[in-house]
Scaffold this motif. Structure first.
Motif, PDB file in Angstrom:
ATOM      1  N   SER A 159       1.252  -1.452   0.512  1.00 27.80           N
ATOM      2  CA  SER A 159       0.019   0.040  -0.123  1.00 27.80           C
ATOM      3  C   SER A 159      -0.036   1.205   0.253  1.00 27.80           C
ATOM      4  O   SER A 159       2.388   1.545   0.186  1.00 27.80           O
ATOM      5  N   PHE A 160       0.312   2.246  -0.389  1.00 30.87           N
ATOM      6  CA  PHE A 160       0.894   4.207  -0.226  1.00 30.87           C
ATOM      7  C   PHE A 160       1.589   3.979   1.181  1.00 30.87           C
ATOM      8  O   PHE A 160       0.450   3.839   1.722  1.00 30.87           O
ATOM      9  N   SER A 161       2.459   4.117   1.325  1.00 36.38           N
ATOM     10  CA  SER A 161       3.308   4.574   3.005  1.00 36.38           C
ATOM     11  C   SER A 161       2.371   5.723   3.681  1.00 36.38           C
ATOM     12  O   SER A 161       1.658   6.557   2.914  1.00 36.38           O
ATOM     13  N   ASP A 162       2.419   5.863   4.602  1.00 32.82           N
ATOM     14  CA  ASP A 162       2.090   6.826   5.687  1.00 32.82           C
ATOM     15  C   ASP A 162       1.664   7.709   5.288  1.00 32.82           C
ATOM     16  O   ASP A 162       1.173   9.161   5.443  1.00 32.82           O
ATOM     17  N   GLU A 163       3.024   7.934   5.288  1.00 30.35           N
ATOM     18  CA  GLU A 163       3.764   9.366   5.228  1.00 30.35           C
ATOM     19  C   GLU A 163       2.804  10.446   4.075  1.00 30.35           C
ATOM     20  O   GLU A 163       2.769  11.149   3.940  1.00 30.35           O
ATOM     21  N   LEU A 164       3.609   9.739   2.945  1.00 27.63           N
ATOM     22  CA  LEU A 164       2.237   9.984   2.006  1.00 27.63           C
ATOM     23  C   LEU A 164       0.960  10.023   1.613  1.00 27.63           C
ATOM     24  O   LEU A 164       0.398  11.641   1.364  1.00 27.63           O
ATOM     25  N   ILE A 165       0.318   9.353   2.281  1.00 31.10           N
ATOM     26  CA  ILE A 165      -1.326   9.593   2.721  1.00 31.10           C
ATOM     27  C   ILE A 165      -1.588  10.924   3.450  1.00 31.10           C
ATOM     28  O   ILE A 165      -2.283  11.843   3.164  1.00 31.10           O
ATOM     29  N   ASP A 166      -0.891  10.790   4.836  1.00 29.27           N
ATOM     30  CA  ASP A 166      -0.804  12.009   5.321  1.00 29.27           C
ATOM     31  C   ASP A 166      -0.434  13.562   4.947  1.00 29.27           C
ATOM     32  O   ASP A 166      -1.213  14.554   4.775  1.00 29.27           O
ATOM     33  N   LEU A 167       0.770  13.541   3.776  1.00 31.37           N
ATOM     34  CA  LEU A 167       0.793  14.656   3.186  1.00 31.37           C
ATOM     35  C   LEU A 167      -0.113  15.218   2.118  1.00 31.37           C
ATOM     36  O   LEU A 167      -0.599  16.389   1.832  1.00 31.37           O
ATOM     37  N   VAL A 168      -0.659  14.283   1.146  1.00 30.53           N
ATOM     38  CA  VAL A 168      -1.970  14.694   0.152  1.00 30.53           C
ATOM     39  C   VAL A 168      -3.068  14.589   1.403  1.00 30.53           C
ATOM     40  O   VAL A 168      -3.082  15.716   0.886  1.00 30.53           O
ATOM     41  N   ALA A 169      -2.652  14.445   2.132  1.00 29.71           N
ATOM     42  CA  ALA A 169      -4.296  15.333   2.768  1.00 29.71           C
ATOM     43  C   ALA A 169      -4.387  16.345   3.471  1.00 29.71           C
ATOM     44  O   ALA A 169      -5.487  17.018   2.729  1.00 29.71           O
ATOM     45  N   ARG A 170      -3.340  16.662   3.578  1.00 30.65           N
ATOM     46  CA  ARG A 170      -3.213  18.017   4.240  1.00 30.65           C
ATOM     47  C   ARG A 170      -3.048  18.798   2.966  1.00 30.65           C
ATOM     48  O   ARG A 170      -3.152  19.804   3.227  1.00 30.65           O
ATOM     49  N   GLU A 171      -2.028  18.025   2.290  1.00 33.73           N
ATOM     50  CA  GLU A 171      -1.935  19.255   0.545  1.00 33.73           C
ATOM     51  C   GLU A 171      -3.678  19.183   0.282  1.00 33.73           C
ATOM     52  O   GLU A 171      -4.039  20.874   0.128  1.00 33.73           O
ATOM     53  N   GLU A 172      -4.543  18.526   0.252  1.00 29.75           N
ATOM     54  CA  GLU A 172      -6.029  18.543   0.179  1.00 29.75           C
ATOM     55  C   GLU A 172      -6.670  19.805   0.790  1.00 29.75           C
ATOM     56  O   GLU A 172      -7.433  20.508   0.714  1.00 29.75           O
TER      57      GLU A 172
END
Length: 71
Positions: free
Chosen positions: A34-47
């Motif tokens: 799966s995608f890394s947790d760091e990536l998911i958190d950063l993409v969520a913050r970007e949104e």
């Protein structure tokens, strides 16, 4: 552009830069993981930042359009 919008844009730039530096996958050696947790958190913050930038920019435009009517 207001100082607050500039601050949000600067944070968005930092988040976008950070996205490029985090691992894409939870297990970098396994592209089926799966995608890394760091990536998911950063993409969520970007949104969140993009949504807030849009909301505040629209509010500034609305506020600017109201000013001449009161003059």
């Amino acid at each position: 552009m207001s100082e607050n919008l500039r601050d949000l844009a600067a944070e968005l730039t930092r988040v976008d830069t950070a996205i490029h530096d985090v691992p894409l996958y939870a297990d970098p050696s396994d592209p089926t993981s799966s995608f890394s947790d760091e990536l998911i958190d950063l993409v969520a913050r970007e949104e969140e930042l993009v949504s807030e930038l849009i909301r505040q920019a629209r509010q500034e435009i609305a506020d600017d359009q109201e000013e001449p009517a009161h003059a």
